[in-house]
Structures are given as structure tokens and as C-alpha cells.
Enzyme design. Sequence first.
Site, PDB file in Angstrom:
ATOM      1  N   SER A   1       7.913   8.009   1.556  1.00  9.95           N
ATOM      2  CA  SER A   1       7.325   7.186   2.605  1.00  9.95           C
ATOM      3  C   SER A   1       8.131   7.311   3.908  1.00  9.95           C
ATOM      4  O   SER A   1       8.204   8.383   4.498  1.00  9.95           O
ATOM      5  CB  SER A   1       7.227   5.736   2.115  1.00  9.95           C
ATOM      6  OG  SER A   1       6.387   4.967   2.941  1.00  9.95           O
TER       7      SER A   1
ATOM      8  N   ASP B   1      -3.654   6.016  -1.999  1.00 10.35           N
ATOM      9  CA  ASP B   1      -2.564   5.394  -1.240  1.00 10.35           C
ATOM     10  C   ASP B   1      -3.164   4.539  -0.121  1.00 10.35           C
ATOM     11  O   ASP B   1      -3.902   5.048   0.720  1.00 10.35           O
ATOM     12  CB  ASP B   1      -1.664   6.490  -0.657  1.00 10.35           C
ATOM     13  CG  ASP B   1      -0.351   5.952  -0.110  1.00 10.35           C
ATOM     14  OD1 ASP B   1      -0.319   4.798   0.359  1.00 10.35           O
ATOM     15  OD2 ASP B   1       0.640   6.706  -0.136  1.00 10.35           O
TER      16      ASP B   1
ATOM     17  N   HIS C   1       0.550   4.341  -3.618  1.00 16.60           N
ATOM     18  CA  HIS C   1       1.776   4.616  -2.846  1.00 16.60           C
ATOM     19  C   HIS C   1       2.990   4.584  -3.774  1.00 16.60           C
ATOM     20  O   HIS C   1       3.800   3.652  -3.769  1.00 16.60           O
ATOM     21  CB  HIS C   1       1.917   3.588  -1.730  1.00 16.60           C
ATOM     22  CG  HIS C   1       2.904   3.966  -0.656  1.00 16.60           C
ATOM     23  ND1 HIS C   1       2.760   5.080   0.139  1.00 16.60           N
ATOM     24  CD2 HIS C   1       4.055   3.365  -0.250  1.00 16.60           C
ATOM     25  CE1 HIS C   1       3.762   5.146   0.997  1.00 16.60           C
ATOM     26  NE2 HIS C   1       4.572   4.126   0.776  1.00 16.60           N
TER      27      HIS C   1
END
Length: 244
Positions: free
Chosen positions: A120, A185, A225
Site C-alpha cells: 500500500s 480492493d 486490500h
Amino acid sequence: MATATLESPLIIPPAGNHTASVILFHGLGDTGGGWRAVTDTLSKNLPHVKWVLPHAPTGEVTAHNKKSMPRWFDIISHDFESAAEDRAGIMMAARMVDEFIQKEVDAGVPPERVVVGGFSQGAAVVLLAGLTSRPEDGFAGGKEGWKLGGLVVLSGWLPLRNSFQELLSPRAAQMPIFWGHGTDDIVVRHKVADTLTKKLTTECGIPMVESSPGLSFRSYKAWDHAVCQRELRDLSEFLGRVVP
């Protein structure tokens, strides 16, 4: 440019003879220790790898009502295609990556045997540090552009999207890159990642490939995610290829 004072990273030594290092930068609100289980899984097939898991400094995050949490830089908004960006903070974070790479080089590991990865926000920093030349803001190899074993991008995004091409290192096209992203995600949406990877290939000249060098973009159906087991298997194969 001065960088923040960081807590010492979590180090997982290799099970065998140390011939390569992998540095993994966590995501927003996490710590290096949050990736210990991942490295425990990956290290089974990579006994020669030393794992370095840095911890981000704590600071306010605008997109989270200025709540204080571990972060590599401020996130203004989760709109990663058009929102304003914390350029100064992102540049400082990339310099932190430079410094971690240089520590491994100083310890005797050639940069070609160092892989840098992130999840991320950590992945965004890694892309900037690994693919750009930053003569004024970089440190050591970051000034002219690193020649690394590879980059790992997990559920990440391309930072400084409007000026990234101007910063591109002459070595970027030869960099092996693994990019994994879940199709479900909702933090960094898959369509955003798809758009940004196409920007890397069409505007920055980085080839889209299934093997190195170049960008290997892997989609993981119905995954959010986070990283999944299939992604870790693909990542293990990638690492085994670029730093055998």
C-alpha cells in the site's frame, strides 16, 4: 534533506549463507512486525535472504481526520488518481528507502542483490525510490537511480503521478518489478492500479512482461486490500528468480 529518526527495523536473519537482502515497507497504520508472518512464509524457500522490516515514524494523516498513526508520508485523500499529494513527505520517505538500501550495501550486499518492496503506502514509496533519480532529494544511489535486484509492489499506487516521468531513472526500464493487486480492493481500487501500471508502460517505457526485467502485474480475483496465499507463492517465485 534531513530524514526522521526511525526506530530500529525488525531484522530476520537468513537461515543459511547470507547472499541477498529484502527490505519490506509496511502500509499505513502498521509496523514492520506486521509483516513477520509473511517473511516467515517466504523465507522457507529463500534461506539465503536477510529480511529487513522498517517501522514508519508516527504523524498526522489528513485523509483520516488528521489522526496520528505510523505513516511514511501524509495521505491527503484516498483518490490516488487526481488528489493533491504530500510531495515533500513522499520525497523524504524515498530518501529513507535509500538509506536502508545503502546500509545493506555498506554491509557487503551488492545493490543487485537487494530487493525493496512494500504494501500500500509502503509500495508507493518503493516505486519512487526504486525507479527515479533524485539528485537533490535522494541519498547515495537514489541520486542517480538504483540498480537493484527488483521491486515488489503489493496493493500499491504510483506516487507523484504528474511528475513521475520527469524523475524517471535511466535504469528504470531494466528493473524487475512484481506488482500484485486484489480485484476487490476498496482502498486502492484495482482499476486505479491498472491505470497507473499502464502509465508506467506507455509513458515511462517500462515493459509489461511475465518475467524480468520489466513489470509483471498480477491480479488476484475476489481479493481485497491484503495479500493472499497465491500472491505469496507468485512473490516467492519472483524473488527466487531475481535473487537466486
